[in-house]
Design a protein around this motif. Structure first.
Motif, PDB file in Angstrom:
ATOM      1  N   THR A 108      13.499  23.806  29.019  1.00 30.47           N
ATOM      2  CA  THR A 108      13.670  23.253  30.370  1.00 30.47           C
ATOM      3  C   THR A 108      14.213  21.826  30.284  1.00 30.47           C
ATOM      4  OG1 THR A 108      11.752  24.547  31.025  1.00 30.47           O
ATOM      5  CG2 THR A 108      12.507  22.895  32.569  1.00 30.47           C
ATOM      6  N   LEU A 109      13.608  21.033  29.379  1.00 29.26           N
ATOM      7  CA  LEU A 109      14.074  19.647  29.222  1.00 29.26           C
ATOM      8  C   LEU A 109      15.515  19.631  28.716  1.00 29.26           C
ATOM      9  CD1 LEU A 109      13.470  16.623  29.291  1.00 29.26           C
ATOM     10  CD2 LEU A 109      12.581  16.788  26.983  1.00 29.26           C
ATOM     11  N   CYS A 110      15.819  20.536  27.796  1.00 25.53           N
ATOM     12  CA  CYS A 110      17.182  20.604  27.251  1.00 25.53           C
ATOM     13  C   CYS A 110      18.173  20.900  28.377  1.00 25.53           C
ATOM     14  CB  CYS A 110      17.242  21.697  26.187  1.00 25.53           C
ATOM     15  SG  CYS A 110      18.792  21.719  25.299  1.00 25.53           S
ATOM     16  N   GLY A 111      17.785  21.801  29.289  1.00 25.45           N
ATOM     17  CA  GLY A 111      18.642  22.092  30.443  1.00 25.45           C
ATOM     18  C   GLY A 111      18.856  20.862  31.302  1.00 25.45           C
ATOM     19  N   ASP A 112      17.760  20.102  31.521  1.00 26.21           N
ATOM     20  CA  ASP A 112      17.876  18.861  32.319  1.00 26.21           C
ATOM     21  C   ASP A 112      18.874  17.903  31.677  1.00 26.21           C
ATOM     22  OD1 ASP A 112      15.890  19.936  33.811  1.00 26.21           O
ATOM     23  OD2 ASP A 112      14.307  18.550  33.185  1.00 26.21           O
ATOM     24  N   ILE A 113      18.759  17.771  30.333  1.00 27.92           N
ATOM     25  CA  ILE A 113      19.611  16.795  29.628  1.00 27.92           C
ATOM     26  C   ILE A 113      21.080  17.213  29.738  1.00 27.92           C
ATOM     27  CG2 ILE A 113      20.152  15.812  27.362  1.00 27.92           C
ATOM     28  CD1 ILE A 113      17.093  16.265  26.715  1.00 27.92           C
ATOM     29  N   GLN A 114      21.338  18.514  29.512  1.00 29.67           N
ATOM     30  CA  GLN A 114      22.732  18.983  29.588  1.00 29.67           C
ATOM     31  C   GLN A 114      23.302  18.751  30.996  1.00 29.67           C
ATOM     32  OE1 GLN A 114      24.644  19.819  27.228  1.00 29.67           O
ATOM     33  NE2 GLN A 114      23.588  20.927  25.589  1.00 29.67           N
ATOM     34  N   LEU A 115      22.462  18.946  32.007  1.00 25.76           N
ATOM     35  CA  LEU A 115      22.924  18.734  33.389  1.00 25.76           C
ATOM     36  C   LEU A 115      23.246  17.251  33.618  1.00 25.76           C
ATOM     37  CD1 LEU A 115      23.426  19.546  36.306  1.00 25.76           C
ATOM     38  CD2 LEU A 115      20.972  19.438  36.724  1.00 25.76           C
ATOM     39  N   MET A 116      22.354  16.372  33.110  1.00 29.19           N
ATOM     40  CA  MET A 116      22.596  14.930  33.298  1.00 29.19           C
ATOM     41  C   MET A 116      23.853  14.499  32.542  1.00 29.19           C
ATOM     42  SD  MET A 116      20.355  14.388  35.390  1.00 29.19           S
ATOM     43  CE  MET A 116      20.807  12.714  35.756  1.00 29.19           C
ATOM     44  N   LEU A 117      24.084  15.067  31.375  1.00 28.68           N
ATOM     45  CA  LEU A 117      25.310  14.743  30.624  1.00 28.68           C
ATOM     46  C   LEU A 117      26.537  15.188  31.417  1.00 28.68           C
ATOM     47  CD1 LEU A 117      24.123  15.683  27.040  1.00 28.68           C
ATOM     48  CD2 LEU A 117      24.953  13.443  27.709  1.00 28.68           C
ATOM     49  N   ALA A 118      26.421  16.347  32.060  1.00 29.04           N
ATOM     50  CA  ALA A 118      27.550  16.843  32.861  1.00 29.04           C
ATOM     51  C   ALA A 118      27.818  15.899  34.030  1.00 29.04           C
ATOM     52  CB  ALA A 118      27.235  18.241  33.371  1.00 29.04           C
ATOM     53  N   GLN A 119      26.747  15.363  34.601  1.00 27.92           N
ATOM     54  CA  GLN A 119      26.915  14.502  35.785  1.00 27.92           C
ATOM     55  C   GLN A 119      27.299  13.070  35.411  1.00 27.92           C
ATOM     56  OE1 GLN A 119      23.218  14.986  37.872  1.00 27.92           O
ATOM     57  NE2 GLN A 119      23.835  16.923  38.805  1.00 27.92           N
ATOM     58  N   ASN A 120      27.126  12.706  34.135  1.00 32.61           N
ATOM     59  CA  ASN A 120      27.460  11.331  33.724  1.00 32.61           C
ATOM     60  C   ASN A 120      28.613  11.335  32.718  1.00 32.61           C
ATOM     61  OD1 ASN A 120      25.196   9.314  34.771  1.00 32.61           O
ATOM     62  ND2 ASN A 120      24.265  11.286  34.314  1.00 32.61           N
ATOM     63  N   ALA A 121      29.633  12.089  33.066  1.00 35.31           N
ATOM     64  CA  ALA A 121      30.742  12.268  32.121  1.00 35.31           C
ATOM     65  C   ALA A 121      31.465  10.954  31.823  1.00 35.31           C
ATOM     66  CB  ALA A 121      31.714  13.292  32.680  1.00 35.31           C
ATOM     67  N   ASN A 122      31.407   9.990  32.756  1.00 35.82           N
ATOM     68  CA  ASN A 122      32.174   8.753  32.554  1.00 35.82           C
ATOM     69  C   ASN A 122      31.670   7.969  31.337  1.00 35.82           C
ATOM     70  OD1 ASN A 122      29.745   8.298  33.703  1.00 35.82           O
ATOM     71  ND2 ASN A 122      30.464   6.927  35.314  1.00 35.82           N
ATOM     72  N   ASN A 123      30.406   8.205  30.928  1.00 38.83           N
ATOM     73  CA  ASN A 123      29.847   7.427  29.816  1.00 38.83           C
ATOM     74  C   ASN A 123      29.776   8.258  28.544  1.00 38.83           C
ATOM     75  OD1 ASN A 123      28.819   5.144  28.758  1.00 38.83           O
ATOM     76  ND2 ASN A 123      26.889   5.167  29.874  1.00 38.83           N
ATOM     77  N   ARG A 124      30.685   9.210  28.417  1.00 35.84           N
ATOM     78  CA  ARG A 124      30.559  10.220  27.364  1.00 35.84           C
ATOM     79  C   ARG A 124      30.590   9.643  25.952  1.00 35.84           C
ATOM     80  NH1 ARG A 124      33.722  14.822  29.116  1.00 35.84           N
ATOM     81  NH2 ARG A 124      31.809  15.626  30.017  1.00 35.84           N
ATOM     82  N   ALA A 125      31.436   8.650  25.732  1.00 33.78           N
ATOM     83  CA  ALA A 125      31.562   8.100  24.362  1.00 33.78           C
ATOM     84  C   ALA A 125      30.224   7.544  23.869  1.00 33.78           C
ATOM     85  CB  ALA A 125      32.631   7.007  24.344  1.00 33.78           C
ATOM     86  N   ALA A 126      29.540   6.806  24.731  1.00 33.75           N
ATOM     87  CA  ALA A 126      28.243   6.213  24.342  1.00 33.75           C
ATOM     88  C   ALA A 126      27.234   7.317  24.050  1.00 33.75           C
ATOM     89  CB  ALA A 126      27.725   5.315  25.466  1.00 33.75           C
ATOM     90  N   HIS A 127      27.230   8.371  24.905  1.00 26.15           N
ATOM     91  CA  HIS A 127      26.281   9.477  24.691  1.00 26.15           C
ATOM     92  C   HIS A 127      26.565  10.169  23.360  1.00 26.15           C
ATOM     93  CE1 HIS A 127      24.708   8.795  28.563  1.00 26.15           C
ATOM     94  NE2 HIS A 127      25.689   9.355  29.261  1.00 26.15           N
ATOM     95  N   LEU A 128      27.834  10.320  23.057  1.00 29.65           N
ATOM     96  CA  LEU A 128      28.226  11.004  21.823  1.00 29.65           C
ATOM     97  C   LEU A 128      27.743  10.215  20.608  1.00 29.65           C
ATOM     98  CD1 LEU A 128      29.902  13.610  21.601  1.00 29.65           C
ATOM     99  CD2 LEU A 128      31.840  12.216  20.917  1.00 29.65           C
ATOM    100  N   GLU A 129      27.928   8.908  20.689  1.00 31.68           N
ATOM    101  CA  GLU A 129      27.500   8.038  19.567  1.00 31.68           C
ATOM    102  C   GLU A 129      25.977   8.139  19.367  1.00 31.68           C
ATOM    103  OE1 GLU A 129      27.504   3.311  18.470  1.00 31.68           O
ATOM    104  OE2 GLU A 129      28.852   4.015  20.045  1.00 31.68           O
ATOM    105  N   GLU A 130      25.231   8.074  20.470  1.00 33.87           N
ATOM    106  CA  GLU A 130      23.765   8.185  20.377  1.00 33.87           C
ATOM    107  C   GLU A 130      23.349   9.535  19.806  1.00 33.87           C
ATOM    108  OE1 GLU A 130      22.222   7.634  24.298  1.00 33.87           O
ATOM    109  OE2 GLU A 130      21.885   5.494  24.026  1.00 33.87           O
ATOM    110  N   PHE A 131      24.107  10.572  20.185  1.00 29.45           N
ATOM    111  CA  PHE A 131      23.747  11.925  19.760  1.00 29.45           C
ATOM    112  C   PHE A 131      23.893  12.071  18.243  1.00 29.45           C
ATOM    113  CE2 PHE A 131      25.216  16.408  19.066  1.00 29.45           C
ATOM    114  CZ  PHE A 131      24.000  17.018  19.319  1.00 29.45           C
ATOM    115  N   HIS A 132      24.918  11.439  17.682  1.00 29.12           N
ATOM    116  CA  HIS A 132      25.177  11.639  16.249  1.00 29.12           C
ATOM    117  C   HIS A 132      24.414  10.685  15.338  1.00 29.12           C
ATOM    118  CE1 HIS A 132      27.941  14.839  16.855  1.00 29.12           C
ATOM    119  NE2 HIS A 132      28.738  14.117  17.633  1.00 29.12           N
ATOM    120  N   TYR A 133      23.793   9.684  15.909  1.00 22.84           N
ATOM    121  CA  TYR A 133      23.028   8.730  15.084  1.00 22.84           C
ATOM    122  C   TYR A 133      21.759   9.410  14.583  1.00 22.84           C
ATOM    123  CZ  TYR A 133      19.850   4.885  14.064  1.00 22.84           C
ATOM    124  OH  TYR A 133      18.946   4.054  13.447  1.00 22.84           O
ATOM    125  N   GLN A 134      21.382   9.134  13.317  1.00 21.52           N
ATOM    126  CA  GLN A 134      20.126   9.729  12.825  1.00 21.52           C
ATOM    127  C   GLN A 134      19.388   8.781  11.904  1.00 21.52           C
ATOM    128  OE1 GLN A 134      20.537  13.485  10.895  1.00 21.52           O
ATOM    129  NE2 GLN A 134      19.250  14.546  12.351  1.00 21.52           N
TER     130      GLN A 134
END
Length: 1163
Positions: free
Chosen positions: A746-772
């Motif tokens: 359910t949370l994963c669905g929420d996150i994917q929806l928020m990513l879809a709605q915040n497409a303008n900030n995609r580069a920052a989200h991508l960077e955060e996603f790949h950091y480990q």
């Protein structure tokens, strides 16, 4: 302890404590319930003492046989060294155990009474050690004891230097201590041989005790039946040890523990006892038990005939005693002593006898005097009279002070948990020194040479386990538990004890509440308050801590530089409160307060990682590659092209996932590392992995609330990877775990929806996603040992395509819903189920709107005359299907408001379809098509459904108003189109006029002119326009109609009515002067037209004056026009004054000029 014997023991009968004497026990009572507090008043000095027998393996007490005078104790009795029924099942335990107590005897007791350790008991020890400590100021003999701290409890054990050094010459165990001892204390150390006299005295005592039991059968009194029943019910023999003996030791009754056998050199059997089973963690989790296979067996057991909880003044001690206790005499319990008549009793012996009787709560002492082994006489002495005996006078008050001083000294200086301290006083010396052997040992090469390391570590672990398992566990103990576990981990070697290390790390992770991330912020405070049981973990000792400077080190540096603390003279111990500890318990182990959720989760994950490393390291290295099973084919890692990338990729993955969820119910097990199901590694790894998935879920939730969606997706990916591994390892899936999975998705669905709605900030989200972090990588590495972790890859990929993001989000909710449906969790978790359905309805609305907007965009790009494309129709279908499913979702949870909104959106889709059909055909020959009518009517149906769903405006006024407005607009649009593009080829003029009129009136019905709101001017403008259009229509009908006079009259009245209403409404609006002017001019024209059909001059004059009156009233419109023109010239740069949204467009110059010319011509 929960045993009946003890419950009875706790409350002494009223008036049991007799002033000036020990309370007496009635004849029939046995030794066990002897819990009566005995208060001693000796020389005005009161000493409080109370003893409760916690456990006893002694047989029912037998009366002692009084030996005849002149009996020769040098001759062995007939029963000597033989087992007898009277001596109980465990051999001759009634005689006590004259063997040397083992160096770990206090640990054996502590393992048995885990509840008391670390909490309400100050000291755990053999009674011999306690007596030795209390005699320090009176005795010249040497003292050597090991001291360990567990919580607020000190464990004391004799450290027999002679014995240890003998052993070290064979095993090399204690060589470092031997060197240290020779360097600092005694250069010429040699083993001291025991004298012949010593062995002679031992043998005589043994024979005397055997004689006293038997007395050749003559002096043996037969107990009454009542007494036997009494003793059998209240006395705990070994047969019933399950009830009273909570120690996790098996106690085989067959083992002979013949005490005097050892003195004769015949070795008794030494059973190898195992440290008992310890459960790992709190709550009902049936977790791995430790040491069940005898691993780490320390051979530690309870060596004592009885364990007594002895309270001496304010000191609580758990004491082991082997003193023989007999019946007979004036009291039900006496202690029996053999004395050489030629040697008077001295103070040391007196203190010995007195303390033994106090500890065992024995009211009387029977002394048998002999000369060279020949019995002379018996003497009976009350316990409270012992301190006043001739030659052995001592003050009980002083003994009390010594006890308090020694305890304070030890508590103040033995501060480091897990360290072994050595209390040493050399023979004949007055100085008592305390060394920290752990620190000394660390200065040598091998840290693990200290044989106490393991027992201490296991005890720390067991005490922590026990505190965790208590149902009523208070959070304020968490600091204590954490300190116990951290100290336990410090002592253990990772390679040697992976199981305890994994288990301790798991328990550490369990201390942090992850379940309620929101509430925890406020409830943090109790963890902060230092509980009464807190104590120092890493605090340095303070040598000069008390005002007398009594802990300062001695002046001789070579001697004392290694000592932690020194008592410069044993005489100091007799001074009351000389060593009163100002920090008896140092509260410095508060539970760490994690102010934010992330910090708390990171701590949990660090412990989980340590646990996982420990488990992984213990799985045999060769089993990293599991042997192939001949019955299963080897999977080849190729993929079918169709599953890669294509649009149905996620669908197929989803199907596979659901198939896998189904198989989980049946319990399929597949570990790649070759762990055996049911092994401790398997159980522990499951728990750790589940904990890590929860922690990542909470981290993801926290990141989500901070709007860090890339980070949130990374964490939920890790949570789902952990869960995937859990599924691979799990043999039967708990419903609780399936519920977690549903929440994760359910949370994963929420996150994917928020990513879809915040497409303008995609580069920052991508960077955060790949950091480990390194920690996450290591945990993932451990997970990869068990499974590929790809089970949820479809849900956690970060796509750059809006449609696929929305579709993945929808898939997540669908999967979460599937889990709830087939696992039957729906009924148990109604709130979660409602949330999932709400989200499914919402995401379907989002996807429906997405397709609808795409269709609208295609339509706007299309050339006007072209017909509707297949792509458009496809998008309509997709959009409609989504809306329909969404409506069903909301209706199933009775969410009327959201269902109404989706019905409203479906109405809008129908209007888009209608608009698509209007573009077809030629603009000049354009007519209102039947398809348009069909779709507009469908739209109207959906809007009406939406209103029915809402029921009344009160439910949700804003939505209600919005639906009404859309409905009014649809009717208005349909009427306008029918009016402007009349379908004359299909319908008669009158029918069209009737339909237009009906539609306009319905539009008016749903157009709320009166309610004050932001939309009010729009409604007024719409209503005015409708009235204007209707008036114009009737006006034109009147002009073009011939014939039916009745109808003409009706039209005339209607036209006049609508013109009047239109004028009124336009006058209310500030920004529609042109419309107002046009309506007024049309009214003038209408008046002129009426005049043509009038015959009388009076009538004509009246009509004309009416028309003039209307002309005059246009002044208001002209004023507004002038005002707007002035404003326009005043600010040529800035745009025209913005009218209300749907109101008249800004003034157009041409229109004003046109209207003016008409006006002038009319004038």
């Amino acid at each position: 302890m929960g045993d009946p014997k003890e419950a009875e023991a706790e409350g002494p009968p009223a008036g049991a404590a007799v002033r000036g004497g020990l309370s007496l026990l009635s004849q029939g009572e046995s030794e066990e319930p002897s819990a009566q507090g005995s208060a001693l008043f000796l020389g005005g000095n009161e000493v409080k003492s109370r003893a409760v027998v916690k456990y006893s393996s002694a047989p029912p007490r037998t009366a002692f046989a009084r030996l005849e005078e002149k009996t020769d104790l040098k001759l062995p009795p007939a029963n000597w060294l033989r087992e007898s029924a009277k001596l109980g099942p465990a051999g001759t335990t009634i005689l006590g155990n004259s063997k040397k107590s083992k160096p770990f005897s206090s640990f054996g007791m502590a393992y048995g009474f885990i509840d008391s350790v670390g909490n309400d008991v100050d000291v755990v020890s053999d009674s011999e050690n306690i007596k030795k400590l209390l005699k320090i100021p009176y005795s010249k003999s040497h003292v050597s004891m090991a001291v360990h701290r567990i919580g607020r409890t000190l464990l004391l054990d004799e450290l027999d230097i002679q014995e240890l050094f003998m052993r070290s010459s064979q095993t090399g165990d204690w060589t470092w201590l031997k060197e240290f001892y020779q360097r600092l204390i005694d250069q010429k150390w040699q083993r001291k041989k025991k004298s012949k006299e010593h062995w002679y005295q031992k043998a005589i005592l043994s024979k005397f005790l055997y004689y006293s039991i038997n007395g050749d059968g003559a002096a043996q009194p037969v107990p009454s039946t009542a007494e036997q029943q009494e003793s059998s019910s209240s006395d705990q023999t070994d047969d019933s040890q399950g009830a009273s003996w909570p120690a996790p030791f098996e106690m085989p009754s067959s083992v002979s523990e013949d005490p005097s056998a050892s003195s004769q050199g015949s070795e008794p059997l030494e059973p190898s006892y195992i440290v008992g089973h310890v459960a790992l963690a709190p709550k009902e989790q049936n977790l791995t038990t430790l040491f069940n296979d005898g691993e780490h067996s320390q051979g530690l057991k309870n060596d004592f005939v009885r364990n007594i909880l002895w309270t001496f003044e304010d000191i609580h001690m758990l004491v082991g005693s082997n003193m023989p206790i007999f019946g007979g005499g004036r009291y039900p319990a006496v202690s029996l002593r053999l004395r050489d008549n030629n040697k008077p009793i001295n103070v040391l012996t007196g203190i010995d006898y007195w303390l033994d009787n106090l500890i065992c709560n024995v009211p009387e002492l029977v002394m048998c005097f002999h000369v060279n082994g020949i019995v002379q006489k018996y003497e009976m002495i009350k316990t409270e009279e012992i301190p006043n005996l001739e030659n052995s006078n001592f003050s009980t008050k002083v003994i009390k002070d010594i006890a308090q001083n020694i305890l304070s000294f030890l508590k103040s200086n033995c501060t480091k948990e897990g360290h072994t301290y050595w209390l040493f006083k050399a023979s004949g010396s007055d100085i008592v020194k305390l060394y920290d052997l752990t620190t000394l040992c660390e200065e040598t090469e091998d840290k693990y040479q200290n044989p106490f390391t393991m027992p201490v570590a296991i005890l720390l672990y067991k005490v922590a386990c026990n505190m965790m398992m208590k149902k009523n566990q208070n959070k304020k103990h968490y600091g204590t538990i954490r300190t116990l576990l951290l100290n336990c981990l410090k002592l253990l070697d990772k390679s040697r004890h992976p199981q305890i290390i994994a288990s301790a790390n798991y328990m550490l992770s369990e201390l942090f509440q992850l379940d309620e991330p929101k509430k925890d912020e406020n409830s943090e405070s109790p963890l902060n308050e230092n509980s009464d049981e807190s104590y120092s973990e890493e605090e340095e000792e303070m040598p000069d801590s008390d005002e007398n400077g009594s802990y300062s080190t001695s002046s001789d540096p070579s001697d004392d530089s290694k000592a932690v603390a020194v008592i410069k003279s044993v005489g100091e111990l007799s001074v009351p409160e000389k060593y009163k500890s100002i920090h008896q318990i140092r509260p410095s182990c508060a539970f760490p307060v994690c102010h934010d959720t992330e910090e708390r989760c990171r701590l949990v994950l660090s412990y989980v990682l340590e646990g996982l490393k420990s488990v992984d390291s213990s799985i045999k290295k060769e089993s990293d590659l599991p042997a192939a099973d001949p019955s299963t084919p080897i999977p080849l890692k190729y993929e079918d092209e169709s599953t890669r990338g294509g649009p149905e990729g996620p669908e197929q993955q989803m199907a596979l996932f659901l198939d896998k969820m189904g198989s989980l119910q049946k319990g399929n097990y597949s570990s790649q590392s070759g762990m055996i199901p049911g092994s401790w590694q398997h159980k522990m790894k499951l728990q750790l992995i589940l904990k890590s998935s929860k922690a990542y879920y909470v981290l993801s939730d926290a990141a989500m609330s901070l709007q860090k969606y890339g980070r949130a997706l990374r964490y939920i990916k890790l949570a789902l990877q952990s869960h995937d591994t859990y599924c691979c390892l799990c043999t039967n899936m708990l419903s609780e775990v399936l519920l977690f999975l549903s929440q994760y998705l359910t949370l994963c669905g929420d996150i994917q929806l928020m990513l879809a709605q915040n497409a303008n900030n995609r580069a920052a989200h991508l960077e955060e996603f790949h950091y480990q972090t390194k920690e996450d990588q290591e945990i993932l590495h451990s997970l990869h040992r068990e499974s590929s972790c790809q089970g949820f890859a479809w849900a956690t990929d970060l796509s750059t395509d809006l449609e696929s993001q929305l579709s993945v989000s929808c898939k997540c909710y669908e999967a979460a819903n599937e889990i709830l449906q087939f696992s039957g969790l729906k009924s148990q978790n109604p709130e979660h189920y409602v949330q999932v359905l709400k989200r499914m309805g919402n995401i379907r609305n989002e996807i429906g709107v997405f397709y609808m907007n795409q269709a609208a965009a295609l339509q706007s790009e299309r050339v006007v005359s072209k017909s509707v494309s297949a792509a458009e129709q496809q998008l309509w279908k997709k959009s409609f299907s989504c809306f329909e499913k969404g409506i069903h979702n909301f209706e199933s949870i009775e969410d009327a408001t959201n269902a109404a909104l989706l019905l409203c959106n479906t109405g809008r889709l129908m209007r888009i379809c209608a608009q698509a059909h209007c573009g077809a055909g030629d603009e000049f020959k354009r007519e209102f098509s039947p398809e348009e009518g069909l779709y507009y009517n469908k739209a109207i149906d959906y809007y009406l459904k939406a209103l029915r769903s809402l029921g009344t405006r009160d439910i949700h006024p804003a939505v209600w108003d919005s639906v009404n407005w859309e409905l009014s607009t649809t009717y208005f649009t349909m009427a306008t189109l029918q009016q402007d593009y009349a379908p004359l080829s299909r319908k008669a003029q009158e029918q069209i006029e009737k339909e237009v009129s009906e539609a306009m009136m319905k539009s008016l019905k749903y157009c709320d002119v009166d309610s004050v709101s932001a939309r009010q001017p729009l409604c007024q403008y719409r209503a005015a326009t409708i009235h204007h259009r209707l008036a114009s229509m009737y006006h034109s009908c009147l002009r073009n109609q011939v014939g039916d006079e009745h109808l003409r009259k009706q039209h005339r009245v209607l036209a006049d009515l609508h013109y009047t209403k239109a004028t009124k409404l336009f006058q209310l609006l500030k920004d529609a002067p042109c419309e107002l002017l046009r309506v007024q001019l049309e009214r003038v024209a209408f008046a002129e037209f009426q005049m043509t059909s009038q015959n009388s001059n009076v009538g004509k004059l009246k009509t004309l004056s009416g028309a003039l009156d209307i002309m005059v009233r246009t002044e208001h419109a002209f004023q507004l026009i002038q005002k707007e023109l002035v404003e326009e010239f005043g600010q040529p740069k800035s745009g025209d004054a913005a009218p209300a949204a749907d109101a008249s467009p800004s003034l157009s110059r041409e229109e004003v000029m046109k209207l003016l010319s008409i006006f002038e011509s009319r004038l």
